[in-house]
Design a protein around this motif. Structure first.
Motif, PDB file in Angstrom:
ATOM      1  N   ASN A 148       0.811  -1.217   0.000  1.00  0.00           N
ATOM      2  CA  ASN A 148       0.000   0.000   0.000  1.00  0.00           C
ATOM      3  C   ASN A 148       0.849   1.274   0.000  1.00  0.00           C
ATOM      4  OD1 ASN A 148      -2.442  -1.388  -0.026  1.00  0.00           O
ATOM      5  ND2 ASN A 148      -2.460  -1.610   2.203  1.00  0.00           N
ATOM      6  N   ALA A 149       1.969   1.236   0.716  1.00  0.00           N
ATOM      7  CA  ALA A 149       2.839   2.413   0.768  1.00  0.00           C
ATOM      8  C   ALA A 149       3.388   2.728  -0.622  1.00  0.00           C
ATOM      9  CB  ALA A 149       3.979   2.183   1.756  1.00  0.00           C
ATOM     10  N   TYR A 150       3.826   1.687  -1.317  1.00  0.00           N
ATOM     11  CA  TYR A 150       4.365   1.866  -2.666  1.00  0.00           C
ATOM     12  C   TYR A 150       3.274   2.374  -3.611  1.00  0.00           C
ATOM     13  CZ  TYR A 150       6.880   0.830  -7.005  1.00  0.00           C
ATOM     14  OH  TYR A 150       7.507   0.939  -8.220  1.00  0.00           O
ATOM     15  N   LEU A 151       2.113   1.725  -3.591  1.00  0.00           N
ATOM     16  CA  LEU A 151       1.037   2.074  -4.514  1.00  0.00           C
ATOM     17  C   LEU A 151       0.498   3.475  -4.259  1.00  0.00           C
ATOM     18  CD1 LEU A 151      -0.899  -1.326  -4.629  1.00  0.00           C
ATOM     19  CD2 LEU A 151       0.752  -0.427  -6.271  1.00  0.00           C
ATOM     20  N   SER A 152       0.510   3.898  -2.993  1.00  0.00           N
ATOM     21  CA  SER A 152       0.022   5.234  -2.677  1.00  0.00           C
ATOM     22  C   SER A 152       0.921   6.316  -3.267  1.00  0.00           C
ATOM     23  CB  SER A 152      -0.075   5.421  -1.162  1.00  0.00           C
ATOM     24  OG  SER A 152       1.216   5.400  -0.568  1.00  0.00           O
ATOM     25  N   ILE A 153       2.189   5.956  -3.486  1.00  0.00           N
ATOM     26  CA  ILE A 153       3.132   6.906  -4.095  1.00  0.00           C
ATOM     27  C   ILE A 153       3.066   6.829  -5.612  1.00  0.00           C
ATOM     28  CG2 ILE A 153       5.557   7.545  -4.359  1.00  0.00           C
ATOM     29  CD1 ILE A 153       6.048   6.398  -1.552  1.00  0.00           C
ATOM     30  N   PHE A 154       3.333   5.646  -6.160  1.00  0.00           N
ATOM     31  CA  PHE A 154       3.505   5.523  -7.608  1.00  0.00           C
ATOM     32  C   PHE A 154       2.197   5.381  -8.385  1.00  0.00           C
ATOM     33  CE2 PHE A 154       7.651   4.418  -5.911  1.00  0.00           C
ATOM     34  CZ  PHE A 154       8.479   5.156  -6.733  1.00  0.00           C
ATOM     35  N   ASN A 155       1.090   5.173  -7.679  1.00  0.00           N
ATOM     36  CA  ASN A 155      -0.212   5.166  -8.354  1.00  0.00           C
ATOM     37  C   ASN A 155      -1.132   6.190  -7.704  1.00  0.00           C
ATOM     38  OD1 ASN A 155      -1.950   4.204 -10.405  1.00  0.00           O
ATOM     39  ND2 ASN A 155      -3.015   2.906  -8.935  1.00  0.00           N
ATOM     40  N   GLY A 156      -0.515   7.162  -7.037  1.00  0.00           N
ATOM     41  CA  GLY A 156      -1.288   8.143  -6.299  1.00  0.00           C
ATOM     42  C   GLY A 156      -1.167   9.541  -6.867  1.00  0.00           C
ATOM     43  N   SER A 157      -1.704  10.489  -6.121  1.00  0.00           N
ATOM     44  CA  SER A 157      -1.685  11.893  -6.523  1.00  0.00           C
ATOM     45  C   SER A 157      -1.242  12.760  -5.357  1.00  0.00           C
ATOM     46  CB  SER A 157      -3.075  12.336  -7.000  1.00  0.00           C
ATOM     47  OG  SER A 157      -3.539  11.552  -8.074  1.00  0.00           O
ATOM     48  N   PHE A 158      -0.768  13.948  -5.671  1.00  0.00           N
ATOM     49  CA  PHE A 158      -0.406  14.925  -4.646  1.00  0.00           C
ATOM     50  C   PHE A 158      -0.971  16.276  -5.062  1.00  0.00           C
ATOM     51  CE2 PHE A 158       2.634  18.076  -2.856  1.00  0.00           C
ATOM     52  CZ  PHE A 158       2.383  17.821  -1.505  1.00  0.00           C
ATOM     53  N   LEU A 159      -1.781  16.843  -4.195  1.00  0.00           N
ATOM     54  CA  LEU A 159      -2.469  18.109  -4.492  1.00  0.00           C
ATOM     55  C   LEU A 159      -3.331  17.981  -5.744  1.00  0.00           C
ATOM     56  CD1 LEU A 159       0.420  20.669  -3.780  1.00  0.00           C
ATOM     57  CD2 LEU A 159      -1.448  19.982  -2.252  1.00  0.00           C
ATOM     58  N   GLY A 160      -3.875  16.779  -5.923  1.00  0.00           N
ATOM     59  CA  GLY A 160      -4.764  16.531  -7.048  1.00  0.00           C
ATOM     60  C   GLY A 160      -4.074  16.243  -8.359  1.00  0.00           C
ATOM     61  N   ILE A 161      -2.747  16.268  -8.350  1.00  0.00           N
ATOM     62  CA  ILE A 161      -1.976  16.007  -9.578  1.00  0.00           C
ATOM     63  C   ILE A 161      -1.331  14.624  -9.493  1.00  0.00           C
ATOM     64  CG2 ILE A 161      -0.063  16.786 -11.027  1.00  0.00           C
ATOM     65  CD1 ILE A 161      -0.531  19.599  -9.925  1.00  0.00           C
ATOM     66  N   PRO A 162      -1.573  13.750 -10.476  1.00  0.00           N
ATOM     67  CA  PRO A 162      -0.990  12.401 -10.439  1.00  0.00           C
ATOM     68  C   PRO A 162       0.526  12.435 -10.314  1.00  0.00           C
ATOM     69  CG  PRO A 162      -2.683  12.522 -12.128  1.00  0.00           C
ATOM     70  CD  PRO A 162      -2.459  13.927 -11.639  1.00  0.00           C
ATOM     71  N   PHE A 163       1.077  11.504  -9.543  1.00  0.00           N
ATOM     72  CA  PHE A 163       2.517  11.453  -9.282  1.00  0.00           C
ATOM     73  C   PHE A 163       3.369  11.421 -10.550  1.00  0.00           C
ATOM     74  CE2 PHE A 163       6.348   8.821  -8.719  1.00  0.00           C
ATOM     75  CZ  PHE A 163       7.044   9.629  -7.829  1.00  0.00           C
ATOM     76  N   PRO A 164       2.972  10.671 -11.608  1.00  0.00           N
ATOM     77  CA  PRO A 164       3.819  10.651 -12.812  1.00  0.00           C
ATOM     78  C   PRO A 164       4.085  12.032 -13.391  1.00  0.00           C
ATOM     79  CG  PRO A 164       2.193   8.904 -12.925  1.00  0.00           C
ATOM     80  CD  PRO A 164       1.835   9.746 -11.733  1.00  0.00           C
ATOM     81  N   THR A 165       3.163  12.973 -13.190  1.00  0.00           N
ATOM     82  CA  THR A 165       3.355  14.327 -13.719  1.00  0.00           C
ATOM     83  C   THR A 165       4.578  14.981 -13.085  1.00  0.00           C
ATOM     84  OG1 THR A 165       0.954  14.533 -13.990  1.00  0.00           O
ATOM     85  CG2 THR A 165       2.253  16.556 -14.108  1.00  0.00           C
ATOM     86  N   TYR A 166       4.715  14.832 -11.766  1.00  0.00           N
ATOM     87  CA  TYR A 166       5.875  15.398 -11.066  1.00  0.00           C
ATOM     88  C   TYR A 166       7.159  14.716 -11.523  1.00  0.00           C
ATOM     89  CZ  TYR A 166       2.451  17.371  -7.789  1.00  0.00           C
ATOM     90  OH  TYR A 166       1.409  18.066  -7.231  1.00  0.00           O
ATOM     91  N   LEU A 167       7.093  13.389 -11.646  1.00  0.00           N
ATOM     92  CA  LEU A 167       8.283  12.628 -12.025  1.00  0.00           C
ATOM     93  C   LEU A 167       8.741  12.990 -13.431  1.00  0.00           C
ATOM     94  CD1 LEU A 167      10.279  10.476 -11.116  1.00  0.00           C
ATOM     95  CD2 LEU A 167       8.712   8.717 -11.976  1.00  0.00           C
ATOM     96  N   VAL A 168       7.786  13.095 -14.350  1.00  0.00           N
ATOM     97  CA  VAL A 168       8.131  13.477 -15.729  1.00  0.00           C
ATOM     98  C   VAL A 168       8.731  14.870 -15.759  1.00  0.00           C
ATOM     99  CG1 VAL A 168       7.157  14.103 -17.982  1.00  0.00           C
ATOM    100  CG2 VAL A 168       6.497  11.948 -16.892  1.00  0.00           C
ATOM    101  N   GLY A 169       8.155  15.795 -14.983  1.00  0.00           N
ATOM    102  CA  GLY A 169       8.688  17.154 -14.932  1.00  0.00           C
ATOM    103  C   GLY A 169      10.119  17.194 -14.429  1.00  0.00           C
ATOM    104  N   LEU A 170      10.393  16.418 -13.380  1.00  0.00           N
ATOM    105  CA  LEU A 170      11.747  16.352 -12.821  1.00  0.00           C
ATOM    106  C   LEU A 170      12.726  15.765 -13.831  1.00  0.00           C
ATOM    107  CD1 LEU A 170      13.737  16.559 -10.444  1.00  0.00           C
ATOM    108  CD2 LEU A 170      12.945  14.292  -9.701  1.00  0.00           C
TER     109      LEU A 170
END
Length: 311
Positions: A148-170
């Protein structure tokens, strides 16, 4: 006519227009296309495709190719999932996943740098090694994953924005910096533009090839982390055709298969064209086999587009 030429010459602008047209067409043909659930699917799938395409961009810039990415993603996810299922801490599972693909990248780089073998042959061989290893380790079965900890990060969102968006930006910022602001980045373009001239100018070809395939391996590993979060399992058959999607994205983004030209920004827009197109076709019930034909045609169009005299 001159306006059309300018638009066609600007791949980012042209592909952005194409994405807009695809959104209009698919939203008119199917009401599900513009729903929150499907747009979220597009974001997560585009994250995987974009990061894999970043890796392919580095390789194509040197005039190389990597046919093993899909198989390596499958093996990396399986090893990562198994390690975490056996109790490895989250950070260890992440590092293990990235390490598998990085090892393949190092092997590719060493073979390209130290032998006369074509990257096509090298990565075709390792594609079979990785895919075969995936089936042997799993006995052909899917390995479930429910951390659950892993999935909450890599299949989750932060401030309503999906995590992959942040990762792609970085990763966009990092890869753009490497290719445009560092010595090794300039050398990558030089090697792809003219290998002999680059060597005569004192560029260490072996260093460039090893670095290029190594960083591609790291990027593929990072993409594998998103795959685990997306499918919540390790699947030995996962990633078939993923390398083709990456090649299509890179070529659509303005890179030349002979090397020396291309940008990661162009790759992002090219990736979005691929993901939106395939997502829309899937929603419309178009079979995977027809989608394969369409991807092949897109590559031909993109290569022909690149050959046109638009000056």
């Amino acid at each position: 006519m001159e306006v059309v030429k300018k638009i066609l010459k600007n791949r980012v602008l042209t592909n952005t227009i194409i994405i807009g047209i695809l959104f209009v067409i698919f939203s008119l043909m199917n009401n599900y296309f513009l729903t929150y659930g499907n747009l979220r699917n597009i974001i997560f799938q585009s994250g995987i495709t974009i990061i894999t395409a970043f890796a392919m961009t580095f390789i194509i810039l040197t005039g190389g190719i990597d046919l093993s990415m899909g198989a390596v993603v499958a093996l990396s996810t399986i090893v990562g999932v198994l390690s975490m299922n056996k109790g490895a801490p989250l950070i260890v599972g992440i590092l293990v996943t990235i390490s598998v693909s990085t090892l393949f990248g190092l092997v590719h780089g060493l073979f390209v740098a130290k032998t006369d073998l074509n990257p096509f042959i090298i990565t075709l061989s390792t594609m079979n090694v990785a895919r075969g290893a995936s089936y042997i380790i799993t006995n052909g079965a899917t390995i479930p994953f429910s951390n659950n900890a892993y999935l909450s990060i890599f299949n989750g969102s932060f401030l309503g924005i999906p995590f992959p968006t942040y990762l792609v930006g970085l990763l966009l910022a990092i890869t753009m910096f490497i290719l445009s602001k560092t010595k090794i980045g300039r050398e990558i373009y030089a090697v792809g533009s003219n290998k002999q001239a680059a060597e005569f100018s004192g560029i260490n070809l072996s260093k460039v090839y090893i670095f290029t395939y190594l960083i591609a391996g790291v990027l593929v590993g990072i993409g594998s982390l998103l795959v685990i979060g997306r499918v919540s399992s390790g699947i030995p058959s996962y990633g078939v055709g993923l390398e083709l999607d990456a090649i299509v994205a890179v070529v659509l983004g303005g890179a030349t298969m002979s090397g020396g030209r291309g940008t990661v920004l162009g790759t992002i827009i090219g990736s979005l064209v691929v993901v939106v197109l395939l997502n829309g076709l899937t929603i419309l019930g178009i079979s995977n086999y027809i989608q394969m034909i369409i991807k092949g045609i897109i590559i031909l169009i993109a290569v022909y587009w690149d050959s046109l005299d638009l000056d």
